[in-house]
Write a protein that holds these residues in place. Structure first.
Motif, mmCIF file in Angstrom:
data_model
loop_
_atom_site.group_PDB
_atom_site.id
_atom_site.type_symbol
_atom_site.label_atom_id
_atom_site.label_comp_id
_atom_site.label_asym_id
_atom_site.label_seq_id
_atom_site.Cartn_x
_atom_site.Cartn_y
_atom_site.Cartn_z
ATOM 1 N N ASP A 95 0.824 -1.215 0.000
ATOM 2 C CA ASP A 95 0.000 0.000 0.000
ATOM 3 C C ASP A 95 0.863 1.272 0.000
ATOM 4 O O ASP A 95 0.362 2.347 -0.312
ATOM 5 C CB ASP A 95 -0.986 0.023 1.180
ATOM 6 C CG ASP A 95 -0.271 0.079 2.520
ATOM 7 O OD1 ASP A 95 0.488 -0.853 2.821
ATOM 8 O OD2 ASP A 95 -0.461 1.057 3.262
ATOM 9 N N VAL A 96 2.137 1.146 0.344
ATOM 10 C CA VAL A 96 3.011 2.325 0.276
ATOM 11 C C VAL A 96 4.016 2.217 -0.876
ATOM 12 O O VAL A 96 4.941 3.019 -0.984
ATOM 13 C CB VAL A 96 3.770 2.584 1.603
ATOM 14 C CG1 VAL A 96 2.804 2.899 2.712
ATOM 15 C CG2 VAL A 96 4.665 1.422 1.968
ATOM 16 N N LYS A 97 3.804 1.216 -1.744
ATOM 17 C CA LYS A 97 4.700 1.038 -2.897
ATOM 18 C C LYS A 97 4.780 2.330 -3.711
ATOM 19 O O LYS A 97 3.768 2.952 -4.015
ATOM 20 C CB LYS A 97 4.162 -0.091 -3.775
ATOM 21 C CG LYS A 97 5.043 -0.421 -4.964
ATOM 22 C CD LYS A 97 4.415 -1.566 -5.763
ATOM 23 C CE LYS A 97 5.323 -1.999 -6.897
ATOM 24 N NZ LYS A 97 5.538 -0.957 -7.889
ATOM 25 N N ALA A 119 -0.128 8.073 -4.846
ATOM 26 C CA ALA A 119 -1.563 8.075 -5.161
ATOM 27 C C ALA A 119 -2.025 9.460 -5.606
ATOM 28 O O ALA A 119 -2.835 9.595 -6.510
ATOM 29 C CB ALA A 119 -2.370 7.608 -3.950
ATOM 30 N N LEU A 120 -1.504 10.486 -4.970
ATOM 31 C CA LEU A 120 -1.889 11.858 -5.320
ATOM 32 C C LEU A 120 -0.901 12.502 -6.278
ATOM 33 O O LEU A 120 -1.128 13.606 -6.733
ATOM 34 C CB LEU A 120 -1.965 12.721 -4.055
ATOM 35 C CG LEU A 120 -3.002 12.349 -3.010
ATOM 36 C CD1 LEU A 120 -2.840 13.213 -1.781
ATOM 37 C CD2 LEU A 120 -4.397 12.522 -3.578
ATOM 38 N N LYS A 121 0.202 11.831 -6.532
ATOM 39 C CA LYS A 121 1.310 12.413 -7.321
ATOM 40 C C LYS A 121 1.854 13.652 -6.628
ATOM 41 O O LYS A 121 2.271 14.609 -7.271
ATOM 42 C CB LYS A 121 0.840 12.777 -8.736
ATOM 43 C CG LYS A 121 0.261 11.630 -9.517
ATOM 44 C CD LYS A 121 1.326 10.804 -10.161
ATOM 45 C CE LYS A 121 0.785 9.410 -10.465
ATOM 46 N NZ LYS A 121 1.816 8.483 -10.801
ATOM 47 N N ARG A 122 1.803 13.650 -5.325
ATOM 48 C CA ARG A 122 2.105 14.862 -4.577
ATOM 49 C C ARG A 122 3.446 14.780 -3.869
ATOM 50 O O ARG A 122 3.733 13.797 -3.187
ATOM 51 C CB ARG A 122 0.985 15.086 -3.549
ATOM 52 C CG ARG A 122 1.165 16.331 -2.734
ATOM 53 C CD ARG A 122 -0.064 16.639 -1.903
ATOM 54 N NE ARG A 122 0.161 17.855 -1.143
ATOM 55 C CZ ARG A 122 -0.730 18.415 -0.348
ATOM 56 N NH1 ARG A 122 -1.922 17.872 -0.219
ATOM 57 N NH2 ARG A 122 -0.453 19.507 0.322
ATOM 58 N N VAL A 123 4.258 15.816 -4.021
ATOM 59 C CA VAL A 123 5.502 15.943 -3.267
ATOM 60 C C VAL A 123 5.255 16.887 -2.100
ATOM 61 O O VAL A 123 4.794 18.002 -2.279
ATOM 62 C CB VAL A 123 6.639 16.519 -4.136
ATOM 63 C CG1 VAL A 123 7.880 16.768 -3.288
ATOM 64 C CG2 VAL A 123 6.970 15.585 -5.283
ATOM 65 N N LYS A 124 5.527 16.413 -0.894
ATOM 66 C CA LYS A 124 5.333 17.239 0.295
ATOM 67 C C LYS A 124 6.672 17.509 0.956
ATOM 68 O O LYS A 124 7.406 16.563 1.255
ATOM 69 C CB LYS A 124 4.465 16.489 1.318
ATOM 70 C CG LYS A 124 2.980 16.624 1.131
ATOM 71 C CD LYS A 124 2.269 15.948 2.304
ATOM 72 C CE LYS A 124 0.791 16.285 2.309
ATOM 73 N NZ LYS A 124 0.122 15.738 3.494
ATOM 74 N N ARG A 266 9.756 10.134 -9.856
ATOM 75 C CA ARG A 266 9.793 8.940 -10.707
ATOM 76 C C ARG A 266 10.625 7.813 -10.101
ATOM 77 O O ARG A 266 10.857 6.800 -10.748
ATOM 78 C CB ARG A 266 10.288 9.298 -12.099
ATOM 79 C CG ARG A 266 11.692 9.776 -12.175
ATOM 80 C CD ARG A 266 12.096 9.955 -13.638
ATOM 81 N NE ARG A 266 13.001 11.043 -13.840
ATOM 82 C CZ ARG A 266 14.304 11.011 -13.614
ATOM 83 N NH1 ARG A 266 14.860 9.905 -13.118
ATOM 84 N NH2 ARG A 266 15.059 12.049 -13.823
ATOM 85 N N ARG B 107 7.687 13.299 -21.200
ATOM 86 C CA ARG B 107 6.555 12.421 -20.967
ATOM 87 C C ARG B 107 5.531 12.611 -22.074
ATOM 88 O O ARG B 107 5.228 13.745 -22.436
ATOM 89 C CB ARG B 107 5.878 12.846 -19.667
ATOM 90 C CG ARG B 107 5.804 11.786 -18.630
ATOM 91 C CD ARG B 107 5.164 12.274 -17.360
ATOM 92 N NE ARG B 107 5.874 11.716 -16.238
ATOM 93 C CZ ARG B 107 6.866 12.309 -15.611
ATOM 94 N NH1 ARG B 107 7.218 13.528 -15.962
ATOM 95 N NH2 ARG B 107 7.494 11.717 -14.633
ATOM 96 N N PHE B 114 0.263 16.901 -9.923
ATOM 97 C CA PHE B 114 -0.321 17.634 -8.792
ATOM 98 C C PHE B 114 0.523 18.850 -8.458
ATOM 99 O O PHE B 114 1.742 18.753 -8.307
ATOM 100 C CB PHE B 114 -0.420 16.733 -7.554
ATOM 101 C CG PHE B 114 -1.029 17.445 -6.367
ATOM 102 C CD1 PHE B 114 -2.400 17.411 -6.164
ATOM 103 C CD2 PHE B 114 -0.239 18.158 -5.477
ATOM 104 C CE1 PHE B 114 -2.969 18.079 -5.087
ATOM 105 C CE2 PHE B 114 -0.804 18.828 -4.400
ATOM 106 C CZ PHE B 114 -2.162 18.790 -4.200
ATOM 107 N N TYR B 398 -4.129 -4.939 -1.899
ATOM 108 C CA TYR B 398 -3.043 -4.584 -2.825
ATOM 109 C C TYR B 398 -2.370 -5.831 -3.357
ATOM 110 O O TYR B 398 -2.250 -6.820 -2.656
ATOM 111 C CB TYR B 398 -2.010 -3.714 -2.101
ATOM 112 C CG TYR B 398 -2.520 -2.330 -1.785
ATOM 113 C CD1 TYR B 398 -2.217 -1.250 -2.606
ATOM 114 C CD2 TYR B 398 -3.338 -2.099 -0.685
ATOM 115 C CE1 TYR B 398 -2.694 0.011 -2.338
ATOM 116 C CE2 TYR B 398 -3.836 -0.828 -0.406
ATOM 117 C CZ TYR B 398 -3.504 0.222 -1.237
ATOM 118 O OH TYR B 398 -3.985 1.472 -0.986
#
Lengths: 268, 399
Positions: A95-97, A119-124, A266, B107, B114, B398
């Motif tokens: 689930d964290v892959k 999942a969100l394609k988000r960098v925090k 990526r 790409r 996002f 999963y």
């Protein structure tokens, strides 16, 4: 206070009177200086590896002996005059892959850290104050996994002692960062190669919290020692975590440009 | 149909890829079952049910060759929904060829991007269309056709996008809950551009990290992802029709990460033929680490959303205060709980939500989500949701 001062004055005056005694005292090291010197030597011997890639199996074990496994890949880049850069990618649990962690560590002050959530394609960008927090639910804290830098601790040499790797120096390390979860760490380093054999961690109340042991040292590039197995045991909660390292690969050609938000997104 | 063809093509390709020595191939993904329970009777015709069951599948196929310089990712998605035929839908979340060079990447395909830093509203996030039937928080997105060149410089990352083709937002159908009194008829969508959904949009973004600051600025020109909903009489029935305008949008997002504080700002200026306006979302997040000698972190969130158009705003956060608290247990099961709520300062309406999740065993994850609304004023657009308090249990496997 007053008494100490005048005692020092008397002692000082006495020392001044004797030139020979004076010089022999300056040659002798304090335990602090000796501790620093040993740690500097250990760091010095591990300089120059350049970059490294490896795989890590993290086995979490609870009090009942039940295990759960995390699979992690790590890329490290040695930075001159600064802490290392690292990119950590999670393969399991599934689930964290794809979750990835980018860190620019610094000898002094806060590290720069970013987390990528696939999942969100988000960098925090995340706060790095959390040094004492557990890594992925394991018995390793973030600070246990960050690169060793001289400036992160002050030191005190304790004693020489026989150990599994032969004869060891035993050195106490006191974290400089106020956000560290420890009052001190006691480190066993073998005198021939300056490899860490064991670390004891003392919590904020100065009680023994954890012991980390290193096993299966192998030499890479004819110079750098890495352990295949690191075992952390938490004495207070009865849990443990093993880090099983494999696929160590040095000087693979990683560059500064392999450690940015694009590569984080990526990484897989 | 396109979805099916793609899936078949991908499966046909897979055995070839595995047999080639220098091609790495991997399948992963998840299947999920979701049960929704509504605590109140519905307001509108067609919504006469208290529970709703749905299933979804989202596999990911991944190929990599040329030592990772080339890769293709294919991520189809399908959901079957017991009640709402609009929510029974498929999409290609991603179908991307990626080429990586030294300091650049390119790409082409359907992708997801996002942008932004805040938690309660994603104001600056514009590349992908929101999948409006998937979740209430706007965090589920449809795959966007794109050509994207990303260049890494010492002074930041520059991203250029050509976006050929537009994805329409999905809306709950006649039988869906969490909709307004009028049903949105997506078959009758209208466009300002004569090219309609073939309009080629453009975007250019610079982003960089300087010391404790993470900054991003972009310009977007193209079809507004957020449609105006206008009433039309279709076949003697009054329905809503999405109207997609052309816009120019400047966006800025920034975060300062200082000790335990995260300071976050997102702002946009949007220009359309009707008006030009500014909107803002910003706030702080503070985290207490290891509260009361445990491994639990407690985060406190406070954000404010503002839209220059005020009550005429199409966004719900036109003058809204959001608060939240995030518990991260840092345990083996990665347990997380987020409690939050919003208060509309114009209308006085309130919303409350809870999101909790944890892993079970190695491959399962269980999530519990709750959304609760309370409105007093009939003029408030949120009144349409006031009977739609919802509890949702999701079980994911999963693979």
């Amino acid at each position: 206070m007053q008494v100490t001062k005048s005692f020092n004055f008397v002692l000082g005056a006495g020392l001044l009177a004797s030139g020979m005694l004076m010089s022999s005292l300056t040659l002798a090291q304090t335990a602090e200086e000796r501790g620093l010197e040993i740690s500097q030597e250990a760091k010095q011997r591990d300089l120059g590896w350049g970059d490294m890639q490896a795989e890590m199996l993290m086995v979490l074990r609870n009090k009942q002996g039940e295990e759960s496994v995390r699979e992690i890949r790590i890329k490290n880049l040695e930075i001159d005059n600064d802490g290392d850069k690292s990119l950590t990618v999670f393969d399991k649990p599934r689930d964290v892959k794809g979750t990835a962690f980018l860190s620019f560590s610094h000898p002094v002050g806060a590290d720069d850290q970013w987390l990528y959530l696939p999942a969100l394609k988000r960098v925090k960008r995340i706060a790095s104050r959390n040094k004492s927090g557990p890594f992925m639910g394991s018995e390793f804290a973030f600070e246990d996994l960050s690169s060793f830098e001289i400036e992160k601790y002050t030191y005190k040499y304790l004693r020489d002692e026989a150990c599994g790797l032969g004869q060891c120096f035993v050195v106490e390390q006191y974290p400089v960062d106020k956000n560290s979860g420890y009052t001190r760490r006691v480190v066993w380093l073998d005198q021939a190669e300056y490899r860490t054999e064991k670390v004891e961690f003392y919590d904020r109340k100065d009680s023994l919290l954890k012991t980390l042991t290193f096993n299966g040292y192998q030499q890479y590039l004819g110079q750098y020692w890495r352990a295949d197995l690191q075992t952390m045991v938490n004495h207070q909660n009865g849990k443990g975590t093993d880090l099983e390292w494999s696929g160590y690969n040095f000087r693979t050609g990683l560059k500064d440009s392999d450690f940015n938000k694009n590569t984080l997104k990526r990484a897989r | 149909m396109a979805f099916r063809q793609m899936a078949v093509a991908a499966l046909a390709f897979a055995p070839v890829a595995v047999s080639a020595e220098d091609v790495f191939f991997e399948v992963s993904g998840k299947v999920a079952g979701q049960l929704q329970g509504f605590t109140e009777d519905a307001q509108f015709a067609g919504q006469d049910y208290d529970t709703n069951l749905s299933f979804s599948i989202e596999p990911e196929f991944y190929w990599e060759w040329n030592d990772g310089e080339d890769s293709i990712i294919f991520e189809p998605f399908f959901r079957y929904d017991e009640q709402d035929s609009e929510r029974t839908h498929g999409d290609i979340r991603e179908l991307n060829w990626l080429r990586v060079g030294d300091g650049w990447e390119f790409r082409a395909g359907l992708g997801k991007v996002f942008w932004g830093v805040t938690e309660f509203q994603h104001l600056t996030d514009i590349i992908n269309q929101t999948d409006g039937v998937e979740s209430f928080d706007g965090e589920e997105k449809l795959g966007q056709p794109m050509l994207n060149l990303s260049l890494v410089y010492d002074w930041g990352i520059v991203d250029a996008f050509i976006l050929p083709g537009f994805r329409e937002r999905t809306f709950a159908g006649q039988d869906g809950r969490l909709r307004s009194g009028l049903v949105v008829n997506t078959d009758e969508a209208e466009y300002e551009s004569s090219a309609e959904d073939k309009h080629v949009d453009l975007a250019l973004r610079w982003s960089h990290s300087i010391d404790v600051f993470d900054l991003g600025v972009y310009w977007f020109r193209g079809t507004n992802r957020e449609p105006l909903l206008q009433t039309r009489s279709i076949g003697g029935k009054i329905e809503l029709v999405p109207v997609y305008q052309q816009i120019d949008q400047l966006g800025f997002d920034g975060q300062a990460t200082i000790d335990s504080w995260l300071w976050k700002v997102e702002t946009i200026v949007r220009d359309s033929k009707d008006d030009r306006y500014t909107a803002f979302q910003g706030g702080v997040e503070y985290t207490f680490y290891g509260i009361s000698e445990t491994n639990t972190d407690l985060g406190l969130l406070l954000e404010y959303g503002w839209d220059e158009r005020g009550k005429d705003a199409t966004s719900a956060a036109q003058n809204d205060v959001f608060v939240g608290t995030r518990f991260t247990l840092n345990d083996e099961a990665s347990t997380e709980i987020l409690l939050g709520g919003g208060i509309d300062a114009d209308y006085g309406s309130r919303s409350f939500f809870v999101e909790a999740s944890r892993r079970v065993g190695e491959d399962w994850k269980v999530s519990l989500d709750g959304r609760f609304f309370s409105t007093d004023k009939a003029a408030d657009p949120a009144v349409a949701l006031s009977e739609d308090d919802r509890i949702q249990l999701t079980v994911e496997r999963y693979f």
